[in-house]
Design a protein around this motif. Structure first.
Motif, mmCIF file in Angstrom:
data_model
loop_
_atom_site.group_PDB
_atom_site.id
_atom_site.type_symbol
_atom_site.label_atom_id
_atom_site.label_comp_id
_atom_site.label_asym_id
_atom_site.label_seq_id
_atom_site.Cartn_x
_atom_site.Cartn_y
_atom_site.Cartn_z
ATOM 1 N N GLY A 219 0.776 -1.236 0.000
ATOM 2 C CA GLY A 219 0.000 0.000 0.000
ATOM 3 C C GLY A 219 0.804 1.280 0.000
ATOM 4 O O GLY A 219 0.226 2.369 0.027
ATOM 5 N N ILE A 220 2.136 1.193 -0.023
ATOM 6 C CA ILE A 220 2.953 2.404 -0.104
ATOM 7 C C ILE A 220 2.850 2.960 -1.525
ATOM 8 O O ILE A 220 3.175 2.271 -2.484
ATOM 9 C CB ILE A 220 4.410 2.104 0.269
ATOM 10 N N SER A 221 2.418 4.237 -1.626
ATOM 11 C CA SER A 221 2.063 4.771 -2.943
ATOM 12 C C SER A 221 2.919 5.949 -3.396
ATOM 13 O O SER A 221 2.774 6.395 -4.529
ATOM 14 C CB SER A 221 0.583 5.204 -2.942
ATOM 15 N N ASN A 222 3.793 6.514 -2.534
ATOM 16 C CA ASN A 222 4.602 7.661 -2.951
ATOM 17 C C ASN A 222 5.985 7.591 -2.307
ATOM 18 O O ASN A 222 6.247 6.754 -1.443
ATOM 19 C CB ASN A 222 3.901 8.984 -2.600
ATOM 20 N N ARG A 223 6.849 8.489 -2.771
ATOM 21 C CA ARG A 223 8.241 8.469 -2.318
ATOM 22 C C ARG A 223 8.387 8.823 -0.847
ATOM 23 O O ARG A 223 9.302 8.333 -0.178
ATOM 24 C CB ARG A 223 9.076 9.438 -3.169
ATOM 25 N N TRP A 224 7.531 9.688 -0.334
ATOM 26 C CA TRP A 224 7.632 10.069 1.065
ATOM 27 C C TRP A 224 7.330 8.880 1.974
ATOM 28 O O TRP A 224 7.982 8.681 3.010
ATOM 29 C CB TRP A 224 6.690 11.227 1.380
ATOM 30 N N GLN A 225 6.335 8.065 1.609
ATOM 31 C CA GLN A 225 6.046 6.871 2.393
ATOM 32 C C GLN A 225 7.187 5.858 2.289
ATOM 33 O O GLN A 225 7.521 5.195 3.275
ATOM 34 C CB GLN A 225 4.727 6.246 1.915
ATOM 35 N N GLU A 226 7.784 5.741 1.104
ATOM 36 C CA GLU A 226 8.948 4.872 0.941
ATOM 37 C C GLU A 226 10.091 5.336 1.840
ATOM 38 O O GLU A 226 10.765 4.526 2.484
ATOM 39 C CB GLU A 226 9.416 4.872 -0.518
ATOM 40 N N LEU A 227 10.291 6.649 1.870
ATOM 41 C CA LEU A 227 11.375 7.201 2.676
ATOM 42 C C LEU A 227 11.173 6.885 4.144
ATOM 43 O O LEU A 227 12.112 6.440 4.834
ATOM 44 C CB LEU A 227 11.459 8.720 2.468
ATOM 45 N N TRP A 228 9.975 7.086 4.668
ATOM 46 C CA TRP A 228 9.725 6.947 6.100
ATOM 47 C C TRP A 228 9.632 5.489 6.538
ATOM 48 O O TRP A 228 10.144 5.117 7.610
ATOM 49 C CB TRP A 228 8.454 7.684 6.477
ATOM 50 N N HIS A 229 8.991 4.649 5.722
ATOM 51 C CA HIS A 229 8.723 3.276 6.148
ATOM 52 C C HIS A 229 9.764 2.265 5.677
ATOM 53 O O HIS A 229 9.834 1.162 6.228
ATOM 54 C CB HIS A 229 7.337 2.834 5.652
ATOM 55 N N ILE A 230 10.562 2.615 4.655
ATOM 56 C CA ILE A 230 11.526 1.651 4.128
ATOM 57 C C ILE A 230 12.954 2.176 4.197
ATOM 58 O O ILE A 230 13.836 1.548 4.792
ATOM 59 C CB ILE A 230 11.178 1.275 2.668
#
Length: 317
Positions: A219-230
């Motif tokens: 469910g990660i849909s953008n770069r900011w979520q990738e940055l924070w969660h991965i």
């Protein structure tokens, strides 16, 4: 039945007091080659890092002028430092301002530039890495700033101000208390884009690409979520290392102030704990008092590092 009893005894029954000691000893005996290879570094680290710190702690309770034997004075150096030395309080204030402002800004900039450069093609990435890292290994490269902010009309900034009619006379930036500390902050931020920046570049390179694909499925849909969660959770060791390096650099500002603002600076506007320590250690030869200043600085670094590491452990958790 015997197998189940042995498992129960290993898990629930108390172990002998020397179990851990025996385990450590057996591991050291088993891996003696590794410890042998580590021995030269450990000896150097102990001789030039651990031993000087311990000696400074001991000397901080003495009066020592390097010519006579140290004389025990107890807490007098610390009492004098915090209650009788107004210049130290100025140095402490300036050091905290540099650490609070330059430290976080340079830390964020290091990661931001590393994140952007990591997305570039390999050849361009290598070139930009050299460009950003070069100032931190170029020695007294901050002499460039002496030309930028030279106090005569030949200085770059003064030349612009005079040509644009924004000033009627050259400004002696490093002799004016209004500009000394802000300029030191700018130079410190510029110089600090070094080791932490390389650590972040290396950390970004080691993030498993498959994790981004798995994140997209979750469910990660953008770069900011990738940055924070991965990205950030995968880079915790590099984030810790970068934080330690940036905090150490921001608390240890000394050469920049002495070179650009003078030693001592005008009205102590550029005084830091390091310059104050150099004053009493290498000018006045009050090594006991200088050791007390060093111990205070060491305690501030350790405390700040522990607090920052505690905060970074929460990243992505």
């Amino acid at each position: 039945m015997n197998k189940e009893r042995n498992i129960f005894q290993k898990i629930f029954l108390p172990r002998p007091a020397n179990h851990r000691r025996n385990t450590t000893g057996s591991l050291m005996k088993k891996n003696w080659q590794s410890y042998l290879l580590l021995a030269p570094y450990f000896m150097l680290f102990f001789t030039f890092t651990v031993l000087p710190v311990v000696m400074a702690m001991g000397l901080s309770f003495t009066h020592f002028n390097m010519l006579q034997a140290p004389q025990w004075v107890g807490w007098n150096n610390y009492i004098r430092l915090f209650l009788e030395n107004e210049t130290f309080m100025i140095a402490l204030q300036n050091t905290l301002i540099i650490a609070v402002v330059a430290g976080p800004i340079s830390y964020v900039l290091c990661f931001t530039f590393a994140w952007i450069i990591n997305e570039m093609p390999p050849k361009i990435r290598a070139l930009m890495t050299v460009v950003f890292y070069a100032p931190s290994i170029s020695g007294n490269v901050f002499f460039v700033w002496m030309w930028f902010f030279s106090g005569d009309r030949h200085g770059l900034v003064n030349g612009w101000l005079l040509n644009l009619g924004l000033s009627e006379y050259p400004i002696n930036f490093f002799r004016d208390t209004r500009y000394i500390l802000p300029l030191l902050l700018v130079v410190q931020v510029w110089l600090s884009l070094g080791v932490a920046f390389l650590a972040f570049i290396a950390g970004l390179q080691t993030v498993d690409k498959a994790m981004y694909e798995a994140g997209a499925m979750d469910g990660i849909s953008n770069r900011w979520q990738e940055l924070w969660h991965i990205t950030l959770p995968s880079m915790r060791p590099q984030l810790m290392f970068g934080a330690v390096m940036q905090i150490t650099a921001s608390f240890a500002v000394g050469d920049i102030s002495m070179t650009l603002a003078g030693f001592p600076s005008v009205a102590y506007a550029g005084e830091t704990i390091v310059t104050h320590m150099n004053d009493f250690g290498w000018i006045r030869f009050e090594m006991g008092y200088a050791s007390a200043i060093a111990v205070v600085l060491f305690a501030m670094m350790i405390g700040t590092n522990k607090a920052v590491q505690h905060l970074l452990r929460r990243v992505g958790s």
